[in-house]
Enzyme design. Structure first.
Site, mmCIF file in Angstrom:
data_model
loop_
_atom_site.group_PDB
_atom_site.id
_atom_site.type_symbol
_atom_site.label_atom_id
_atom_site.label_comp_id
_atom_site.label_asym_id
_atom_site.label_seq_id
_atom_site.Cartn_x
_atom_site.Cartn_y
_atom_site.Cartn_z
ATOM 1 N N CYS A 94 -8.452 -9.158 -8.985
ATOM 2 C CA CYS A 94 -8.341 -9.213 -7.529
ATOM 3 C C CYS A 94 -7.964 -10.613 -7.052
ATOM 4 C CB CYS A 94 -9.644 -8.746 -6.898
ATOM 5 S SG CYS A 94 -9.960 -6.985 -7.193
ATOM 6 N N GLU A 124 -10.693 -4.782 -2.932
ATOM 7 C CA GLU A 124 -9.735 -5.804 -2.511
ATOM 8 C C GLU A 124 -8.298 -5.326 -2.693
ATOM 9 O OE1 GLU A 124 -13.000 -8.176 -4.807
ATOM 10 O OE2 GLU A 124 -12.247 -6.114 -4.747
#
EC number: 3.5.4.33
Length: 172
Positions: free
Chosen positions: A90, A59
Site C-alpha cells: 500500500c 488503501e
C-alpha cells in the site's frame, strides 16, 4: 484542538466506519478514505478474503476509486486517511500515485511501512515522498483491531474445543 486536527479526526472517524464494514464481512477491520479538496473521492475497507484478491486492502480500494474520480493515476494534493499504518504494498501504491499525505491511526509493528518496520514513504530511493501524520484516533483504531483478533482467537479456541468433544466419542 486546531481546525486541522478536527478535520483529521473527522475523516478518521469515517475510515473507522469503513473498518467496521470489513469486520462485518469477517475481514481484518481496516478502513481508508481518500480526500481531495475536502471531498471524498475514494474509500475502501479490507476485502482480500471475500474478493479472493491479495491486493484488496482498504488503501488500494480507495486509491483505485480516486483514480477513477479524478480520471488520473496521479492523485496529487490528496490525503489518504487509514486506520492502520500501511503495508509495503500500500505504501508503494501511495508513492506511485503521488498522494500528498497519509494520516493513519494505529502503528503496525509487524508490517508497517510508514516507519514501524520500514519507511517506504520517505525512502531515499523513491522518486516521491509522502507526508506522514500518525496517531489520529490511535486508541480507537488499535482497540478495533485488537478486539477483532481477540474475537477470532476465541472462535478458533471454541472450534478446537468442539472438535475435541466431537472426536472423544462415548465413554467406555
Amino acid at each position: 484542538m486546531s481546525d486541522v486536527e478536527l478535520d483529521h479526526e473527522y475523516w478518521m472517524r469515517h475510515a473507522l466506519t469503513l473498518a467496521k464494514r470489513a469486520w462485518d464481512e469477517r475481514e481484518v477491520p481496516v478502513g481508508a478514505v481518500l480526500v481531495h479538496n475536502h471531498r471524498v473521492i475514494g474509500e475502501g475497507w479490507n476485502r482480500p478474503i471475500g474478493r479472493h484478491d491479495p491486493t484488496a486492502h482498504a488503501e488500494i480500494m480507495a486509491l483505485r476509486q480516486g483514480g477513477l474520480v479524478l480520471q488520473n493515476y496521479r492523485l496529487l494534493d490528496t490525503t489518504l486517511y487509514v486506520t492502520l499504518e500501511p503495508c509495503v504494498m500500500c505504501a508503494g501504491a501511495m508513492v506511485h500515485s503521488r498522494i500528498g499525505r497519509v494520516v493513519f491511526g494505529a502503528r503496525d509493528a509487524k508490517t508497517g511501512a510508514a516507519g514501524s518496520l520500514i519507511d517506504v514513504l520517505h525512502h531515499p530511493g523513491m522518486n516521491h515522498r509522502v507526508e506522514i501524520i500518525e496517531g489520529v484516533l490511535r486508541d480507537e483504531c488499535a482497540t478495533l483491531l485488537s478486539d477483532f483478533f481477540r474475537m477470532r482467537r476465541q472462535e478458533i479456541k471454541a472450534l478446537k474445543k468442539a472438535d475435541r468433544a466431537e472426536g472423544a466419542g462415548p465413554a467406555v
